[in-house]
Scaffold this active site. Structure first.
Site, PDB file in Angstrom:
ATOM      1  N   GLU A 184       0.867  -1.306   0.075  1.00  0.00           N
ATOM      2  CA  GLU A 184      -0.074   0.007  -0.020  1.00  0.00           C
ATOM      3  C   GLU A 184       0.881   1.196   0.061  1.00  0.00           C
ATOM      4  O   GLU A 184       2.096   1.084  -0.084  1.00  0.00           O
ATOM      5  CB  GLU A 184      -0.785  -0.150   1.083  1.00  0.00           C
ATOM      6  CG  GLU A 184      -0.151   0.278   2.497  1.00  0.00           C
ATOM      7  CD  GLU A 184      -0.983  -0.149   3.842  1.00  0.00           C
ATOM      8  OE1 GLU A 184      -1.973   0.635   3.868  1.00  0.00           O
ATOM      9  OE2 GLU A 184      -0.944  -1.426   4.479  1.00  0.00           O
ATOM     10  N   LYS A 202       2.708   4.590   1.211  1.00  0.00           N
ATOM     11  CA  LYS A 202       3.578   4.915   2.552  1.00  0.00           C
ATOM     12  C   LYS A 202       3.191   6.616   2.532  1.00  0.00           C
ATOM     13  O   LYS A 202       3.646   7.311   1.898  1.00  0.00           O
ATOM     14  CB  LYS A 202       4.964   4.788   2.436  1.00  0.00           C
ATOM     15  CG  LYS A 202       5.640   5.330   3.579  1.00  0.00           C
ATOM     16  CD  LYS A 202       7.232   4.850   4.252  1.00  0.00           C
ATOM     17  CE  LYS A 202       7.489   5.050   5.408  1.00  0.00           C
ATOM     18  NZ  LYS A 202       6.998   6.350   6.008  1.00  0.00           N
ATOM     19  N   ASP A 261       3.147  10.197   3.735  1.00  0.00           N
ATOM     20  CA  ASP A 261       4.102  11.289   4.394  1.00  0.00           C
ATOM     21  C   ASP A 261       3.611  12.417   5.319  1.00  0.00           C
ATOM     22  O   ASP A 261       3.437  13.380   4.962  1.00  0.00           O
ATOM     23  CB  ASP A 261       4.849  11.913   3.346  1.00  0.00           C
ATOM     24  CG  ASP A 261       6.307  12.405   3.885  1.00  0.00           C
ATOM     25  OD1 ASP A 261       6.577  12.062   5.021  1.00  0.00           O
ATOM     26  OD2 ASP A 261       7.032  13.269   3.024  1.00  0.00           O
ATOM     27  N   TYR A 317      -5.708   8.830   7.057  1.00  0.00           N
ATOM     28  CA  TYR A 317      -5.717   7.418   6.299  1.00  0.00           C
ATOM     29  C   TYR A 317      -5.477   6.381   7.270  1.00  0.00           C
ATOM     30  O   TYR A 317      -4.354   6.566   7.689  1.00  0.00           O
ATOM     31  CB  TYR A 317      -4.786   7.447   5.092  1.00  0.00           C
ATOM     32  CG  TYR A 317      -5.110   8.341   3.896  1.00  0.00           C
ATOM     33  CD1 TYR A 317      -6.143   7.566   2.881  1.00  0.00           C
ATOM     34  CD2 TYR A 317      -4.916   9.480   3.641  1.00  0.00           C
ATOM     35  CE1 TYR A 317      -6.325   8.376   1.775  1.00  0.00           C
ATOM     36  CE2 TYR A 317      -5.254  10.494   2.922  1.00  0.00           C
ATOM     37  CZ  TYR A 317      -5.987   9.777   1.609  1.00  0.00           C
ATOM     38  OH  TYR A 317      -6.561  10.427   0.550  1.00  0.00           O
ATOM     39  N   LYS A 324      11.001   3.339  -0.291  1.00  0.00           N
ATOM     40  CA  LYS A 324      11.122   4.928  -0.395  1.00  0.00           C
ATOM     41  C   LYS A 324      11.407   5.212  -1.858  1.00  0.00           C
ATOM     42  O   LYS A 324      12.583   4.822  -2.181  1.00  0.00           O
ATOM     43  CB  LYS A 324      12.019   5.387   0.794  1.00  0.00           C
ATOM     44  CG  LYS A 324      12.026   5.409   2.010  1.00  0.00           C
ATOM     45  CD  LYS A 324      10.888   6.696   2.607  1.00  0.00           C
ATOM     46  CE  LYS A 324      10.987   6.574   4.101  1.00  0.00           C
ATOM     47  NZ  LYS A 324      11.851   7.826   4.540  1.00  0.00           N
ATOM     48  N   CYS A 366      20.672  45.534 -15.913  1.00  0.00           N
ATOM     49  CA  CYS A 366      20.300  44.290 -16.499  1.00  0.00           C
ATOM     50  C   CYS A 366      21.623  43.408 -16.865  1.00  0.00           C
ATOM     51  O   CYS A 366      22.532  43.882 -17.524  1.00  0.00           O
ATOM     52  CB  CYS A 366      19.343  44.470 -17.705  1.00  0.00           C
ATOM     53  SG  CYS A 366      19.211  42.912 -18.584  1.00  0.00           S
ATOM     54  N   CYS A 396      21.778  43.157 -20.576  1.00  0.00           N
ATOM     55  CA  CYS A 396      22.083  44.055 -21.728  1.00  0.00           C
ATOM     56  C   CYS A 396      22.727  45.448 -21.033  1.00  0.00           C
ATOM     57  O   CYS A 396      22.921  46.506 -21.421  1.00  0.00           O
ATOM     58  CB  CYS A 396      20.717  44.543 -22.592  1.00  0.00           C
ATOM     59  SG  CYS A 396      19.708  45.492 -21.490  1.00  0.00           S
ATOM     60  N   CYS A 435      13.777  44.514 -16.663  1.00  0.00           N
ATOM     61  CA  CYS A 435      14.748  45.237 -17.303  1.00  0.00           C
ATOM     62  C   CYS A 435      13.832  46.041 -18.285  1.00  0.00           C
ATOM     63  O   CYS A 435      12.751  45.567 -19.016  1.00  0.00           O
ATOM     64  CB  CYS A 435      15.603  44.254 -18.184  1.00  0.00           C
ATOM     65  SG  CYS A 435      16.336  45.320 -19.538  1.00  0.00           S
ATOM     66  N   CYS A 456      16.348  44.765 -25.068  1.00  0.00           N
ATOM     67  CA  CYS A 456      17.377  43.715 -24.339  1.00  0.00           C
ATOM     68  C   CYS A 456      17.446  42.406 -25.191  1.00  0.00           C
ATOM     69  O   CYS A 456      16.352  41.847 -25.414  1.00  0.00           O
ATOM     70  CB  CYS A 456      16.819  43.387 -23.064  1.00  0.00           C
ATOM     71  SG  CYS A 456      17.766  42.358 -21.934  1.00  0.00           S
TER      72      CYS A 456
HETATM   73  S1  IVH Z   1       2.351   0.465   9.027  1.00  0.00           S
HETATM   74  C1  IVH Z   1       4.295  -1.548  12.445  1.00  0.00           C
HETATM   75  N1  IVH Z   1       1.671   1.550   6.870  1.00  0.00           N
HETATM   76  O1  IVH Z   1       5.645   5.361   8.374  1.00  0.00           O
HETATM   77  C2  IVH Z   1       4.057  -0.804  11.221  1.00  0.00           C
HETATM   78  N2  IVH Z   1       3.013   2.787   8.362  1.00  0.00           N
HETATM   79  O2  IVH Z   1       8.457   4.627   9.290  1.00  0.00           O
HETATM   80  C3  IVH Z   1       3.790   0.552  11.668  1.00  0.00           C
HETATM   81  N3  IVH Z   1       3.507   5.264   7.512  1.00  0.00           N
HETATM   82  O3  IVH Z   1       5.398   5.881  11.830  1.00  0.00           O
HETATM   83  C4  IVH Z   1       3.459   1.279  10.397  1.00  0.00           C
HETATM   84  N4  IVH Z   1       2.278   4.968   5.665  1.00  0.00           N
HETATM   85  O4  IVH Z   1       3.599   6.653  10.333  1.00  0.00           O
HETATM   86  C5  IVH Z   1       2.369   1.794   8.090  1.00  0.00           C
HETATM   87  N5  IVH Z   1       0.830   2.394   4.716  1.00  0.00           N
HETATM   88  C6  IVH Z   1       1.456   2.471   5.962  1.00  0.00           C
HETATM   89  C7  IVH Z   1       2.088   3.728   6.338  1.00  0.00           C
HETATM   90  C8  IVH Z   1       2.876   3.752   7.665  1.00  0.00           C
HETATM   91  C9  IVH Z   1       2.989   5.764   6.387  1.00  0.00           C
HETATM   92  C10 IVH Z   1       4.210   5.770   8.475  1.00  0.00           C
HETATM   93  C11 IVH Z   1       3.921   5.872   9.759  1.00  0.00           C
HETATM   94  C12 IVH Z   1       5.064   5.021  10.709  1.00  0.00           C
HETATM   95  C13 IVH Z   1       6.156   5.328   9.614  1.00  0.00           C
HETATM   96  C14 IVH Z   1       7.305   4.036   9.759  1.00  0.00           C
END
Ligand code: IVH
Length: 685
Positions: free
Chosen positions: A115, A117, A119, A237, A327, A421, A424, A439, A444
């Site tokens: 899924e 990740k 941020d 989420y 990442k 400028c 020119c 300018c 120019c």
């Molecule tokens: S699972 C034990 N799923 O990433 C597993 N974490 O570096 C715990 N994060 O602090 C996390 N998206 O805040 C999981 N789909 C996702 C995530 C996720 C973002 C963050 C989470 C955690 C950090 C880990």
């Protein structure tokens, strides 16, 4: 085994640095380096410690999960610690992870749930009897801050758990008492559009903008006023569900489905993968669609899907063995400013640009970043020699997010915008209230193509055939180095150009020749003086009657012209003070261009003319007149044409297919003329 002194020193230094960055990140919400760079520091320390176990200290940053809670909020212990994830930055590392798990769980058939990740910042939500009881930040992983009042304002978090789709009866979490007490974990984020709006607003009120959506979300969650939080439009989420200390479903996928059915947002991209090839495909697909997502992500998370196997794989003190974060290449990096140069754009706008020590960002090598304008340079206080945090957002050109002033260890000279400028040598002018310096030399080289296009357009000197492609060729081949050179073009050299030929060359020269007798106001407009549009050009031409008089007019004389205010007066004076512009006009005069209004004075507008001093707005298509012609007619009779309908509008002239301007006119009760009524008003034309 004794640890070599230089290794010991490096370890001490890394620990000091990591602690400092942890504090900046977790406590201050004001990081100085990117996550990637932080991970690199941590990795280096982990590797050194692995090689020199004797040198590991109990307070080493590698021995704990995260930062420390800040003051201002109560804290609460996490029943199940909130762990971190191991990071991978390449597919090779994903393969190693897979190989490790296959060794750890031999002869088992498992799948991966993959899924997004997110941020943002992680949040643990506790529900009791179906009601949101408490929201706790991750804190140091075992204890976090209680931010329930703030989190209750987040609309995507259900305050009460309710099945949002039918036929879920069979899918209740395992265990009779399971739903009594339930923990949902996930990520709090600030959507990108809310982030942009918030920063716009902060700029307007003079507050420092947030560096990125994550900092904005973190700062928001920890403000002490829930009303502020509510106004900032955070979202959530969910990515995990616990009852007691267990995952209540046999697979992660089922857990996510339950969450989704109970009103939580879950990862919009999700896939169960059997092997590395499928994971790889998912990683690529997400990378391509990443920029279209409403929130920031920094990778994908790969988890063993079967919860029983997750338990068997277990966790280290820092992270589960059954999950890995892949990442994407970093979009932020730190580097040093080698120089600050000033570029001149097609409109003459000056843009300061930081030349950087090469650094890798999002998979490409970056050596420059835009600093936008003089105000931004002041706001950042960036100087040659500074360390800066740069970021690649949606745009191709990276920007400097902030200057790491703490790393400035010597006095550096303050950067000043040039007063001439850089291309020119022409005069630089920054109108009051504008952020951009320009300018002012129409001649120019950086502006030349744009200047010629403006000069030749239909509403100005009307040189048909002198379009964009041809202007580019003329300038690129050195045939036109200054604007007046277009009056020196010879038929043979034109005919030799690509897609030209003798006939077109002759036609073009005829057009150029006839442009010499255009009315003065068209020439004044064609010069491209900032703020001098067609109407102002006409006012100047009528009032001063010759180019020489316009050029000689001082600020006071310009202000004496009705409708000319300070901004225009300043802009006109600055333009004609610039020697290269004066020289250009002399050359145009020498080429034989009309420089007086005599031959072109508009039909004198009588004082009882119904058009005199009236403001018109044109909308829709007229049968017998182009918009240009209607406009010229109105202006020749002493009226004016504006683009927007307001209380000051006297007439809206509506042709076929009128736009929203007609609705606006009706709303404001402005008189609407159809074409016939307009013609009657004009005395039956
Ligand atoms: S699972 C034990 N799923 O990433 C597993 N974490 O570096 C715990 N994060 O602090 C996390 N998206 O805040 C999981 N789909 C996702 C995530 C996720 C973002 C963050 C989470 C955690 C950090 C880990």
């Amino acid at each position: 085994m004794a640890v070599p002194p230089e290794i010991q020193a490096r370890m001490d230094e890394l620990r000091r640095e990591i602690r400092r960055h942890e504090y900046l990140y977790y406590v201050r919400d004001d990081p100085e380096i990117s996550d990637y760079e932080f991970d690199q520091l941590m990795r280096e320390l982990q590797q050194l410690e692995a090689h020199h176990p004797a040198a590991v200290t109990s307070d080493s940053p590698t021995r704990r999960v995260g930062g420390q809670p800040a003051d201002g909020f109560e804290t609460h212990a996490h029943h199940v610690p909130m762990l971190s994830l191991d990071n991978a930055y390449s597919l090779a590392e994903v393969r190693e992870f897979d190989a490790r798990l296959r060794r750890l769980l031999p002869a088992t058939d498992f799948t991966y749930a993959v899924e997004l990740k997110f941020d943002g910042l992680s949040m643990s939500l506790m529900y009791r009897d179906g009601l949101l009881e408490r929201a706790v930040t991750r804190g140091d992983g075992s204890r976090g801050e209680v931010v329930t009042a703030n989190i209750r304002t987040v609309r995507s978090i259900p305050l009460r758990l309710e099945a949002r789709s039918t036929n879920t009866a069979a899918e209740q979490p395992a265990g009779a008492a399971a739903t009594d007490s339930l923990v949902v974990r996930g990520e709090i984020l600030m959507p990108l559009d809310s982030f942009a709006a918030l920063n716009r607003q902060r700029k307007e009120t003079g507050e420092a903008p947030f560096a990125n959506p994550r900092n904005a979300a973190a700062g928001t969650v920890r403000t002490l006023d829930p009303r502020i939080v509510a106004s900032r439009k955070l979202t959530f989420y969910a990515y995990s569900l616990l009852t007691g200390d267990r995952m209540p479903f046999p697979t992660h996928a089922e857990g996510l489905r339950w969450l989704s059915q109970h009103g939580f947002k879950i990862s919009p991209f999700f896939r169960v993968c059997r092997d590395i090839a499928a994971i790889e495909a998912f990683i690529h697909e997400v990378a391509e669609r990443r920029d279209a997502l409403p929130v920031e992500i920094d990778g994908v998370v790969i988890k063993i899907n079967e919860t029983a196997l997750q338990r068997r794989a277990g966790a280290t003190s820092k992270s589960p063995r059954w999950a890995l974060a892949y990442k994407y290449p970093a979009r932020q990096a730190t580097t040093r400013v080698r120089d600050i140069v000033v570029q001149v754009g097609r409109t003459g706008a000056l843009t300061p640009v930081a030349e950087l020590e090469a650094v890798s960002l999002s998979g490409s090598t970056i050596q420059r970043a835009t600093l936008h304008n003089e105000d931004e340079v002041r706001r950042l206080d960036v100087r040659v020699g500074d360390w800066v945090l740069i970021e690649k957002g949606g745009d191709v050109i990276p920007k400097v997010v902030k200057v790491l002033h703490q790393r400035r260890d010597e006095e550096l000279p303050v950067f000043e915008m040039p007063d001439a400028c850089p291309v020119c040598g022409g005069r630089i002018y920054r109108p009051e209230g504008e952020a951009v310096s320009r300018c002012v030399s129409a001649d120019c080289p950086a502006r030349l193509k744009g200047s010629i296009r403006h000069f030749a357009q239909r509403r100005a000197m009307d040189i048909e055939g002198l379009g964009e492609a041809l202007v580019s060729q003329l300038v690129d081949q050195g045939m036109v180095r200054h604007l007046p050179d277009i009056y020196r073009l010879a038929e043979e050299e034109l005919a030799a150009l690509e897609r030209m030929g003798e006939k077109s060359a002759r036609n073009l020269l005829a057009e150029i020749e006839s442009s010499k007798s255009r009315p003065l106001h068209r020439l004044v407009f064609g010069l491209g003086i900032r703020y001098v549009g067609e109407r102002t050009a006409r006012l100047l031409a009528e009032h001063f009657a010759s180019m020489a008089a316009v050029m000689a007019a001082d600020r006071e004389e310009l202000l004496a012209v009705s409708e000319i205010g300070e901004v225009i007066a300043d802009s006109v004076t600055v333009f004609f003070q610039e020697p290269s512009n004066r020289e250009m006009i002399h050359q145009l005069a020498a080429a034989g261009l009309n420089m007086t209004a005599a031959a072109t004075a508009p039909a004198a507008a009588t004082t009882d003319d119904p058009f005199r001093d009236k403001t018109f707005v044109l909308t829709g298509t007229l049968r017998g007149l182009t918009r240009e012609e209607a406009k010229a007619l109105i202006e020749s009779r002493g009226g004016r044409v504006t683009s927007a309908v307001s209380g000051k509008t006297d007439y809206v002239v509506a042709g076929a297919d009128p736009g929203s301007k007609l609705d606006k006119a009706r709303q404001l009760g402005v008189a609407v003329l159809d074409e016939d009524a307009f013609r009657r008003l004009a005395g039956g034309i």
